[in-house]
Design a protein around this motif. Structure first.
Motif, PDB file in Angstrom:
ATOM      1  N   PRO A 420       0.834  -1.214   0.000  1.00 22.90           N
ATOM      2  CA  PRO A 420       0.000   0.000   0.000  1.00 22.90           C
ATOM      3  C   PRO A 420       0.860   1.252   0.000  1.00 22.90           C
ATOM      4  O   PRO A 420       1.937   1.291   0.615  1.00 22.90           O
ATOM      5  N   ILE A 421       0.400   2.285  -0.706  1.00 19.76           N
ATOM      6  CA  ILE A 421       1.063   3.573  -0.621  1.00 19.76           C
ATOM      7  C   ILE A 421       0.566   4.291   0.635  1.00 19.76           C
ATOM      8  O   ILE A 421      -0.334   3.806   1.335  1.00 19.76           O
ATOM      9  N   HIS A 422       1.152   5.423   0.927  1.00 11.12           N
ATOM     10  CA  HIS A 422       0.837   6.202   2.125  1.00 11.12           C
ATOM     11  C   HIS A 422      -0.680   6.417   2.228  1.00 11.12           C
ATOM     12  O   HIS A 422      -1.296   6.963   1.319  1.00 11.12           O
ATOM     13  N   GLY A 423      -1.276   5.951   3.312  1.00 12.48           N
ATOM     14  CA  GLY A 423      -2.714   6.068   3.514  1.00 12.48           C
ATOM     15  C   GLY A 423      -3.508   4.870   3.046  1.00 12.48           C
ATOM     16  O   GLY A 423      -4.721   4.805   3.260  1.00 12.48           O
ATOM     17  N   GLY A 424      -2.843   3.911   2.416  1.00 11.41           N
ATOM     18  CA  GLY A 424      -3.556   2.784   1.816  1.00 11.41           C
ATOM     19  C   GLY A 424      -3.656   1.533   2.660  1.00 11.41           C
ATOM     20  O   GLY A 424      -4.062   0.476   2.139  1.00 11.41           O
ATOM     21  N   SER A 425      -3.316   1.600   3.937  1.00 15.20           N
ATOM     22  CA  SER A 425      -3.370   0.408   4.802  1.00 15.20           C
ATOM     23  C   SER A 425      -4.800   0.174   5.281  1.00 15.20           C
ATOM     24  O   SER A 425      -5.148   0.385   6.452  1.00 15.20           O
ATOM     25  N   ILE A 426      -5.645  -0.234   4.355  1.00 21.77           N
ATOM     26  CA  ILE A 426      -7.067  -0.451   4.615  1.00 21.77           C
ATOM     27  C   ILE A 426      -7.441  -1.802   4.042  1.00 21.77           C
ATOM     28  O   ILE A 426      -7.265  -2.050   2.849  1.00 21.77           O
ATOM     29  N   GLU A 427      -7.968  -2.693   4.875  1.00 17.78           N
ATOM     30  CA  GLU A 427      -8.320  -4.040   4.403  1.00 17.78           C
ATOM     31  C   GLU A 427      -9.643  -4.042   3.656  1.00 17.78           C
ATOM     32  O   GLU A 427      -9.762  -4.581   2.556  1.00 17.78           O
ATOM     33  N   LYS A 428     -10.666  -3.432   4.259  1.00 19.54           N
ATOM     34  CA  LYS A 428     -11.974  -3.340   3.609  1.00 19.54           C
ATOM     35  C   LYS A 428     -12.466  -1.907   3.758  1.00 19.54           C
ATOM     36  O   LYS A 428     -12.731  -1.452   4.875  1.00 19.54           O
ATOM     37  N   PHE A 429     -12.588  -1.234   2.619  1.00 19.61           N
ATOM     38  CA  PHE A 429     -12.817   0.200   2.655  1.00 19.61           C
ATOM     39  C   PHE A 429     -14.108   0.579   3.368  1.00 19.61           C
ATOM     40  O   PHE A 429     -14.119   1.476   4.225  1.00 19.61           O
ATOM     41  N   ASN A 430     -15.219  -0.051   3.030  1.00 19.05           N
ATOM     42  CA  ASN A 430     -16.501   0.334   3.634  1.00 19.05           C
ATOM     43  C   ASN A 430     -16.504   0.108   5.137  1.00 19.05           C
ATOM     44  O   ASN A 430     -17.063   0.917   5.895  1.00 19.05           O
ATOM     45  N   GLY A 457      -7.108   8.391   3.710  1.00 19.17           N
ATOM     46  CA  GLY A 457      -7.121   6.966   4.001  1.00 19.17           C
ATOM     47  C   GLY A 457      -6.782   6.661   5.433  1.00 19.17           C
ATOM     48  O   GLY A 457      -7.258   7.318   6.374  1.00 19.17           O
ATOM     49  N   SER A 458      -5.914   5.674   5.630  1.00 22.09           N
ATOM     50  CA  SER A 458      -5.559   5.244   6.981  1.00 22.09           C
ATOM     51  C   SER A 458      -4.769   6.298   7.738  1.00 22.09           C
ATOM     52  O   SER A 458      -4.581   6.182   8.959  1.00 22.09           O
ATOM     53  N   GLU A 459      -4.307   7.342   7.060  1.00 23.10           N
ATOM     54  CA  GLU A 459      -3.556   8.415   7.710  1.00 23.10           C
ATOM     55  C   GLU A 459      -4.459   9.549   8.205  1.00 23.10           C
ATOM     56  O   GLU A 459      -3.958  10.549   8.726  1.00 23.10           O
ATOM     57  N   TYR A 460      -5.772   9.414   8.044  1.00 19.09           N
ATOM     58  CA  TYR A 460      -6.675  10.513   8.421  1.00 19.09           C
ATOM     59  C   TYR A 460      -6.565  10.843   9.902  1.00 19.09           C
ATOM     60  O   TYR A 460      -6.812  11.976  10.325  1.00 19.09           O
ATOM     61  N   ILE A 461      -6.181   9.854  10.692  1.00 16.96           N
ATOM     62  CA  ILE A 461      -6.083  10.043  12.135  1.00 16.96           C
ATOM     63  C   ILE A 461      -5.052  11.121  12.482  1.00 16.96           C
ATOM     64  O   ILE A 461      -5.160  11.806  13.506  1.00 16.96           O
ATOM     65  N   LYS A 462      -4.043  11.312  11.587  1.00 19.18           N
ATOM     66  CA  LYS A 462      -3.029  12.344  11.839  1.00 19.18           C
ATOM     67  C   LYS A 462      -3.622  13.745  11.712  1.00 19.18           C
ATOM     68  O   LYS A 462      -3.141  14.683  12.345  1.00 19.18           O
ATOM     69  N   ILE A 463      -4.646  13.881  10.893  1.00 12.43           N
ATOM     70  CA  ILE A 463      -5.327  15.167  10.778  1.00 12.43           C
ATOM     71  C   ILE A 463      -6.089  15.457  12.067  1.00 12.43           C
ATOM     72  O   ILE A 463      -6.115  16.597  12.554  1.00 12.43           O
ATOM     73  N   LEU A 464      -6.678  14.422  12.643  1.00  9.45           N
ATOM     74  CA  LEU A 464      -7.458  14.605  13.866  1.00  9.45           C
ATOM     75  C   LEU A 464      -6.585  15.038  15.039  1.00  9.45           C
ATOM     76  O   LEU A 464      -7.071  15.704  15.971  1.00  9.45           O
ATOM     77  N   LYS A 465      -5.299  14.688  15.018  1.00  3.64           N
ATOM     78  CA  LYS A 465      -4.419  15.050  16.126  1.00  3.64           C
ATOM     79  C   LYS A 465      -4.245  16.562  16.256  1.00  3.64           C
ATOM     80  O   LYS A 465      -3.987  17.075  17.348  1.00  3.64           O
ATOM     81  N   TYR A 466      -4.395  17.275  15.147  1.00  5.59           N
ATOM     82  CA  TYR A 466      -4.309  18.740  15.221  1.00  5.59           C
ATOM     83  C   TYR A 466      -5.487  19.302  16.027  1.00  5.59           C
ATOM     84  O   TYR A 466      -5.347  20.317  16.702  1.00  5.59           O
ATOM     85  N   ILE A 467      -6.617  18.634  15.949  1.00  5.66           N
ATOM     86  CA  ILE A 467      -7.808  19.085  16.687  1.00  5.66           C
ATOM     87  C   ILE A 467      -7.608  18.874  18.180  1.00  5.66           C
ATOM     88  O   ILE A 467      -8.111  19.649  19.003  1.00  5.66           O
ATOM     89  N   ASP A 468      -6.847  17.838  18.544  1.00  6.10           N
ATOM     90  CA  ASP A 468      -6.495  17.647  19.955  1.00  6.10           C
ATOM     91  C   ASP A 468      -5.648  18.819  20.444  1.00  6.10           C
ATOM     92  O   ASP A 468      -5.748  19.233  21.602  1.00  6.10           O
ATOM     93  N   GLU A 469      -4.806  19.340  19.555  1.00  4.59           N
ATOM     94  CA  GLU A 469      -3.953  20.486  19.894  1.00  4.59           C
ATOM     95  C   GLU A 469      -4.786  21.750  20.084  1.00  4.59           C
ATOM     96  O   GLU A 469      -4.546  22.533  20.998  1.00  4.59           O
ATOM     97  N   ASN A 470      -5.777  21.915  19.198  1.00  3.74           N
ATOM     98  CA  ASN A 470      -6.632  23.101  19.260  1.00  3.74           C
ATOM     99  C   ASN A 470      -7.962  22.771  18.584  1.00  3.74           C
ATOM    100  O   ASN A 470      -7.986  22.530  17.374  1.00  3.74           O
ATOM    101  N   PRO A 471      -9.077  22.764  19.330  1.00  3.14           N
ATOM    102  CA  PRO A 471     -10.376  22.391  18.747  1.00  3.14           C
ATOM    103  C   PRO A 471     -10.788  23.229  17.543  1.00  3.14           C
ATOM    104  O   PRO A 471     -11.521  22.747  16.677  1.00  3.14           O
ATOM    105  N   CYS A 472     -10.293  24.466  17.444  1.00 10.20           N
ATOM    106  CA  CYS A 472     -10.693  25.315  16.315  1.00 10.20           C
ATOM    107  C   CYS A 472     -10.141  24.788  14.992  1.00 10.20           C
ATOM    108  O   CYS A 472     -10.614  25.178  13.912  1.00 10.20           O
TER     109      CYS A 472
END
Length: 554
Positions: A420-430, A457-472
């Motif tokens: 898988p390329i970056h973000g592609g570590s997904i076994e079943k997309f749905n 993809g599977s890297e979306y969680i890294k975007i959420l970490k910014y919200i932990d830093e600042n909810p805005c």
């Protein structure tokens, strides 16, 4: 990803790749994954030029039936499966529909579909059933007109349904290949222009380059150079001062984005009114297809083709080009009743052609080309010229095989068709998407999570970490899209965004379908100014440059 100019200037590489479009991006990932020391540079941003001129389609190869080219059909189908495997968040099956006119085509198509399905016998090998490709089928005239309202029915005998695949975000596909390469040890940098070659006799040993961000010069040492600069191949070769360098003939291509969803469930082809003769076709339809694809909540309409004589650097899509194509669309499909106000954006690019026939029609080259310039007396230089986005990974594999041969090293097995390329570590997309939505952080809508998964993809969680830093940072940039502030920061801090256009058009989907609006642009520029230390003059210049992208030439 960090731009490290000192490292680029000090290190000696096995391979240097010039050009960060889909071919260069796939090549740097392949080379790094096979253990080569490799660097990639692009004089603009990654994927900012020709690779952005795409109708987002990954072809399964049905179109090659008319040329009797079963080998290329097979390779296209295999690449379609490969890309759904390695980038499951970005590549998804797409139903397609074309009309049949006359009894001959109506009679031929059932056999063609059987051959197509036979050639693609293993198309559903992936465990994820969301990626499975149904068999093709013929539909009646009545069903075709029901599925494609307003299609011209003069001589219509029915239609054919088959499946290709569509890339949700081609810009992030390019970036994901490059991120994968960087994670595997490659050095990459945008806004680095190759200005000349370093030579020992007839052997290339590197390049001279200019850092366009810091306006400084550097030299990059490498044993082999891979010229993957697309339409700029000849421009790069011109640095050799070799008058016998290969020449390529180019065609200007135009794709329109409409803010109207013309047909929701199918991508479909409608014949242009102008007759078209493909001299290489075994079965000549006598016409070229206008293809309209649903994409997000927009329609992609392509492709207009016209001869191009100028320098690739001077390419402009003009208002006249757009108006002319709108007229062609309405002639082919009057039901669309397309107006200039319906066109929210446009993509332009250049593709290599075999030539222009006496009717003024361009014929795209049928196959990619890999040049070893050894035959011209130049050692250590390879050039690649591709045609289809679909073939990028496969052509890169062939090019890197040649690099190993030139280095005199036994090549390890290529694994880019499996890993898988970056973000592609997904076994079943749905299942992955459903779980992400169900467990989304408080305050984020289902639509935003869906948007993040489809882009990261599977890297979306890294975007959420910014919200932990600042909810805005979870706030949307505008009501026109689901892009949130965290994505802007991520593009700057982790994905080498240097300019406002990098974020608006390639790190996020904020401006890939229409002008994002003055307020959103200024908010984005403000974030970048704070992160990168821009002054007011720089902010103004960046805003003006982005606005120009949405303005056609005179």
């Amino acid at each position: 990803m960090k731009r490290d100019m000192a490292r680029l200037g000090k290190k000696s590489y096995d391979l240097l790749i010039i050009g960060g479009g889909i071919y260069g991006a796939a090549a740097v990932w392949d080379a790094a994954s096979r253990g080569l020391s490799v660097a990639l540079i692009d004089k603009g941003d990654f994927g900012s030029r020709n690779s952005s001129n795409s109708q987002k389609t990954i072809h399964g190869g049905l179109r090659y039936m008319q040329h009797g080219d079963l080998w290329r059909m097979r390779k296209s189908a295999c690449e379609r499966t490969t890309l759904m495997r390695i980038a499951p968040h970005l590549v998804h099956p797409m139903p397609c529909l074309i009309p049949t006119y006359g009894n001959l085509m109506r009679g031929i198509m059932p056999l063609a579909l059987k051959i197509y399905d036979l050639v693609n016998f293993d198309r559903n090998q992936l465990k994820d059933t969301q990626k499975h490709i149904p068999g093709g089928r013929v539909v009646s005239k009545e069903e075709f007109l029901r599925l494609i309202p307003g299609a011209q029915d003069n001589g219509l005998t029915g239609g054919v349904i088959w499946y290709d695949a569509q890339v949700y975000n081609t810009e992030r596909m390019v970036l994901s290949f490059i991120k994968s390469a960087e994670n595997a040890g490659a050095d990459v940098a945008n806004y680095i222009e190759a200005t000349g070659f370093l030579k020992n006799g007839n052997r290339i040993r590197g390049i001279k380059a200019r850092d366009l961000i810091n306006n400084s010069e550097l030299e990059i040492q490498a044993k082999v150079i891979l010229n993957a600069s697309g339409p700029w191949v000849d421009n790069v070769l011109g640095s050799l001062g070799n008058p016998q360098r290969r020449r390529i003939v180019l065609s200007k291509m135009l794709i329109l984005v409409s803010n109207r969803l013309l047909v929701q469930d199918y991508a479909f082809g409608i014949s242009f009114q102008k007759k078209f003769k493909d001299d290489d076709a075994v079965i000549n339809k006598g016409y070229r297809l206008l293809f309209i694809s649903p994409w997000r909540n927009y329609s992609l309409i392509g492709t207009a083709q016209m001869p191009y004589q100028g320098d690739p650097e001077d390419l402009k899509i003009t208002e006249a080009d757009i108006q002319r194509f709108i007229e062609e669309v309405n002639e082919a499909y009057p039901h669309a009743a397309l107006t200039r106000k319906d066109v929210s954006f446009f993509y332009g690019g250049l593709l290599p052609v075999d030539g222009v026939n006496r009717n003024g029609d361009v014929n795209l080259i049928k196959h990619y080309k890999i040049y070893d310039h050894k035959q011209e007396g130049i050692e250590g230089l390879i050039s690649v010229m591709g045609v289809k986005y679909t073939e990028g990974r496969y052509v890169a594999q062939r090019a890197i095989d040649l690099v190993f041969k030139k280095l005199g090293i036994k090549s390890p097995e290529c694994t880019t068709m499996r890993n898988p390329i970056h973000g592609g570590s997904i076994e079943k997309f749905n299942d992955f998407l459903g779980n992400a939505i169900e467990n989304r952080p408080r305050g984020l809508s289902e639509e935003i999570i869906r948007h993040l998964v489809y882009n990261y993809g599977s890297e979306y969680i890294k975007i959420l970490k910014y919200i932990d830093e600042n909810p805005c940072y979870g706030e949307k940039m505008s009501i026109r899209s689901d892009v949130i502030r965290a994505e802007i920061l991520h593009g700057i801090r982790e994905e080498m965004a240097q300019k406002l256009g990098d974020v608006v058009l390639r790190r996020t989907e904020m401006g890939t379908a229409e002008y994002p609006g003055e307020e959103a642009l200024k908010a984005c520029a403000s974030i970048m100014a704070e992160e990168l230390g821009w002054n007011e003059s720089r902010v103004k210049r960046e805003l003006e440059e982005v606005k120009e992208i949405y303005t056609p030439g005179a």
